[in-house]
Enzyme design. Structure first.
Site, PDB file in Angstrom:
ATOM      1  N   CYS A  50       5.923 -17.178-167.060  1.00 11.41           N
ATOM      2  CA  CYS A  50       6.127 -16.037-168.109  1.00 11.41           C
ATOM      3  C   CYS A  50       6.945 -16.621-169.344  1.00 11.41           C
ATOM      4  O   CYS A  50       7.102 -16.152-170.080  1.00 11.41           O
ATOM      5  CB  CYS A  50       7.227 -15.058-167.567  1.00 11.41           C
ATOM      6  SG  CYS A  50       8.768 -15.801-166.618  1.00 11.41           S
ATOM      7  N   ASN A  51       7.617 -17.853-169.230  1.00 14.23           N
ATOM      8  CA  ASN A  51       8.040 -18.442-170.371  1.00 14.23           C
ATOM      9  C   ASN A  51       7.180 -19.750-170.954  1.00 14.23           C
ATOM     10  O   ASN A  51       7.744 -20.073-172.035  1.00 14.23           O
ATOM     11  CB  ASN A  51       9.365 -19.132-169.594  1.00 14.23           C
ATOM     12  CG  ASN A  51      10.587 -18.194-169.347  1.00 14.23           C
ATOM     13  OD1 ASN A  51      10.542 -17.254-169.890  1.00 14.23           O
ATOM     14  ND2 ASN A  51      11.274 -18.578-168.600  1.00 14.23           N
ATOM     15  N   GLN A 112      12.519 -22.368-159.325  1.00 13.16           N
ATOM     16  CA  GLN A 112      11.204 -21.806-159.617  1.00 13.16           C
ATOM     17  C   GLN A 112      10.184 -22.762-160.100  1.00 13.16           C
ATOM     18  O   GLN A 112       9.084 -22.940-159.734  1.00 13.16           O
ATOM     19  CB  GLN A 112      11.121 -20.492-159.861  1.00 13.16           C
ATOM     20  CG  GLN A 112      11.850 -19.448-158.886  1.00 13.16           C
ATOM     21  CD  GLN A 112      13.462 -19.092-159.646  1.00 13.16           C
ATOM     22  OE1 GLN A 112      13.955 -20.076-159.994  1.00 13.16           O
ATOM     23  NE2 GLN A 112      13.790 -17.943-159.340  1.00 13.16           N
ATOM     24  N   GLY A 185       4.070  -5.349-157.609  1.00  8.91           N
ATOM     25  CA  GLY A 185       3.719  -6.745-157.383  1.00  8.91           C
ATOM     26  C   GLY A 185       4.194  -7.391-156.052  1.00  8.91           C
ATOM     27  O   GLY A 185       5.136  -6.833-155.601  1.00  8.91           O
ATOM     28  N   GLU A 188       5.809 -14.442-155.901  1.00  7.85           N
ATOM     29  CA  GLU A 188       6.870 -15.363-155.861  1.00  7.85           C
ATOM     30  C   GLU A 188       8.054 -14.789-156.520  1.00  7.85           C
ATOM     31  O   GLU A 188       9.287 -14.653-155.834  1.00  7.85           O
ATOM     32  CB  GLU A 188       6.763 -16.812-156.115  1.00  7.85           C
ATOM     33  CG  GLU A 188       7.963 -17.563-155.965  1.00  7.85           C
ATOM     34  CD  GLU A 188       7.638 -18.960-156.441  1.00  7.85           C
ATOM     35  OE1 GLU A 188       8.416 -19.887-156.026  1.00  7.85           O
ATOM     36  OE2 GLU A 188       6.976 -19.302-157.328  1.00  7.85           O
ATOM     37  N   VAL A 190       8.804 -11.465-157.414  1.00 12.46           N
ATOM     38  CA  VAL A 190       9.065 -10.212-157.045  1.00 12.46           C
ATOM     39  C   VAL A 190       9.683 -10.528-155.479  1.00 12.46           C
ATOM     40  O   VAL A 190      10.831  -9.942-155.338  1.00 12.46           O
ATOM     41  CB  VAL A 190       8.138  -9.274-156.642  1.00 12.46           C
ATOM     42  CG1 VAL A 190       8.172  -8.125-155.583  1.00 12.46           C
ATOM     43  CG2 VAL A 190       7.329  -8.662-158.035  1.00 12.46           C
TER      44      VAL A 190
END
Length: 417
Positions: A50-51, A112, A185, A188, A190
Site C-alpha cells: 500500500c505504501n 510487516q 478482506g 495479513e 486485516v
C-alpha cells in the site's frame, strides 16, 4: 551487470499515483516475465504494497525499467516519472536494507514490511526471475533486517497501521467496546487489524471475504462472524466501523452504498478505514457528513511513531546497514574479479606445464638434473615476470608512477623513495 532499485513510495508519491502503479497479485507472475523478457533486465523482483511499488533488478542500464513500468500500467511515462526514484548499485543495496529493516516505512520500525519483502522474493523465485545476484542481495537483506531488529530498539513502542485504525476509532467513538466492526478482506493487514480491535473488545466483529474458507480462518481466531462479500450493501448500516484491505482493482464500497447506509443509520457516525491500494472505498465518501474516512496516508498523521524515543535506535540501525552495504559491495567486487583470477591461474598453469614438459624432455635426453632444475626455475621466473615487466616498461609519465605502485602492492615489494 549492475543492481538497481526503481520505484515510488509514500515519501515521493500521493496515494492517487501509488494506486495506479500497484500490481495486482494475480498479475505479478506475468509482470515479472514481461520485465525480464529480452536482454535488458536479467533478474527481477517486484515489491508492491500500500505504501510502495518497487522493482529490484540486475541490468546494464535502468532506463528500460521505467518505460516498462509505465507501459505495463498503461500510463504515460510523463505522469509517473516525477514520482520515481532510481538507485544504482550502492544506493540500491542500502535502500532495500533500509526498507526491510523498517527504516523507510510510514511507521518507523514496523515489522510487516519484512514479510512483504519475503513474499516478493518468493513470488520472483516461483516465476524464475531470481538469479545469483538477487538471491545473494535478499539473503543479505533478511540477515540485516534480523540484525537490526534483534540488536536495536527500532521496534520498541511501534504503533502499526492496525493499531492506528483502533486509535482513530477511539477518537470518534470514545471507546470501541460499544461498536460493531466489519472487516472486508482476510489478508495479513486485516488479520493484524482484527487482532488489535479484538484487544479493545468491540460488541461484534464480522469478516467479509470473497473466499469463505479464508474468512472462516481469520474469523475463527478472534471469535468473529463471517459474511458473503456480496451482502455488504444490505448489511453496511449495521456496522459502526469498516476496515477494508483487499486486492480488488475496483472499489467495493461505493458512494451510493455509503449514502444509503448513513440514511438507514439515521446519521449515526461511521468510521471507515481504507488500507487498500488501489482503494476499496470510493474517496468521494469522505464528503459525507457522518462518515469519517481514512486512507493509509491519513493514518500516517495519527500514528504515534515514538520517533524521539527511538532516535538512537535509528542511528544504530543506519550504522549496521552502512557496514553491511560495504560488505555486500565487497562480495560483488570479489565476484567480478573471479573470471580474471581464473584466467590468471590458467595462464600460470599453462606456463608451468610447458616448462615441466621441457624439463622432462631434457632429463630423458640425459642432461644434468641440476642444470635442468636451474633452467626450469629460470624459465618459470622469466615467463611469469614478463607481463609485469612489460607493464612497467610500457607506461609513461604519471602512469609509470602509478604502474610502479601497482606492481609494488601486487608483489608486496619494499617501496623506494
Amino acid at each position: 551487470m549492475q543492481l538497481y532499485a526503481l520505484g515510488l513510495n509514500h515519501h515521493t508519491a500521493p496515494l492517487a499515483i501509488r494506486e495506479r502503479v500497484a500490481f495486482q497479485p494475480e498479475r505479478l507472475d506475468q509482470a515479472l516475465h514481461d520485465l525480464t523478457q529480452g536482454s535488458a533486465v536479467r533478474e527481477a523482483a517486484i515489491l508492491s504494497t500500500c505504501n510502495r511499488t518497487e522493482l529490484y533488478f540486475a541490468a546494464e542500464q535502468p532506463q528500460h525499467a521505467a518505460d516498462w513500468l509505465a507501459d505495463f500500467h498503461r500510463l504515460p511515462l510523463t505522469e509517473v516519472a516525477p514520482y520515481l526514484y532510481s538507485h544504482p548499485e550502492r544506493d540500491a543495496i542500502r535502500h532495500v536494507f533500509r526498507v526491510a529493516s523498517g527504516l523507510d516505512s510510514m511507521v518507523i520500525g514496523e515489522p510487516q514490511i519484512l514479510g512483504q519483502v519475503k513474499d516478493a522474493v518468493r513470488r520472483a523465485e516461483q516465476a524464475g526471475t531470481m538469479g545469483t545476484l538477487l538471491h545473494k542481495l535478499f539473503q543479505s537483506t533478511f540477515a540485516v533486517a534480523k540484525e537490526v531488529r534483534s540488536t536495536t530498539a527500532i521496534g520498541a513502542n511501534t504503533v502499526s497501521m492496525a493499531a492506528a485504525a483502533v486509535n482513530l476509532t477511539e477518537r470518534i467513538f470514545g471507546q470501541v467496546s460499544d461498536q460493531h466492526v466489519l472487516f472486508i478482506g482476510a489478508g495479513e493487514m486485516v488479520e493484524l487489524c482484527a487482532a488489535h480491535f479484538a484487544g479493545a473488545n468491540p460488541k461484534s466483529m464480522t469478516v467479509a471475504n470473497r473466499t469463505e474458507e479464508r474468512a472462516l480462518a481469520v474469523a475463527g481466531r478472534f471469535g468473529a462472524d463471517t459474511m458473503r462479500i456480496d451482502r455488504i450493501g444490505e448489511m453496511l448500516p449495521r456496522f459502526d466501523v469498516v476496515v477494508s484491505c483487499t486486492a480488488s482493482p475496483l472499489p467495493i464500497v461505493g458512494l451510493g452504498m455509503a449514502e444509503r447506509a448513513v440514511k438507514a443509520r439515521r446519521h449515526r457516525p461511521m468510521v471507515m478505514v481504507d488500507l487498500a491500494v488501489p482503494r476499496d472505498i470510493e474517496p468521494e465518501i469522505a464528503g459525507l457528513d457522518d462518515v469519517f474516512l481514512y486512507t493509509v496516508d491519513d493514518l500516517a498523521q495519527v500514528v504515534d511513531a515514538g520517533m524521539e524515543s527511538r532516535q538512537q535506535a535509528v542511528i544504530e540501525a543506519e550504522g549496521i546497514i552502512d557496514t553491511r552495504v560495504d560488505g555486500f559491495l565487497h562480495w560483488m567486487q570479489v565476484r567480478d574479479a573471479v573470471p580474471t583470477i581464473r584466467a590468471l591461474r590458467q595462464h600460470a598453469e599453462g606456463v608451468r606445464e610447458a616448462e615441466v614438459e621441457r624439463a622432462l624432455r631434457l632429463l630423458a635426453r640425459g642432461d644434468d638434473p641440476q642444470q635442468v632444475l636451474e633452467a626450469l626455475s629460470h624459465g618459470l621466473t622469466n615467463k611469469l615476470m614478463h607481463g609485469p615487466t612489460r607493464f612497467l616498461n610500457q607506461s609513461e609519465g604519471e602512469q609509470h608512477v602509478e604502474a610502479g605502485r601497482i606492481v609494488q602492492r601486487l608483489f608486496n615489494l619494499p617501496s623506494h623513495h
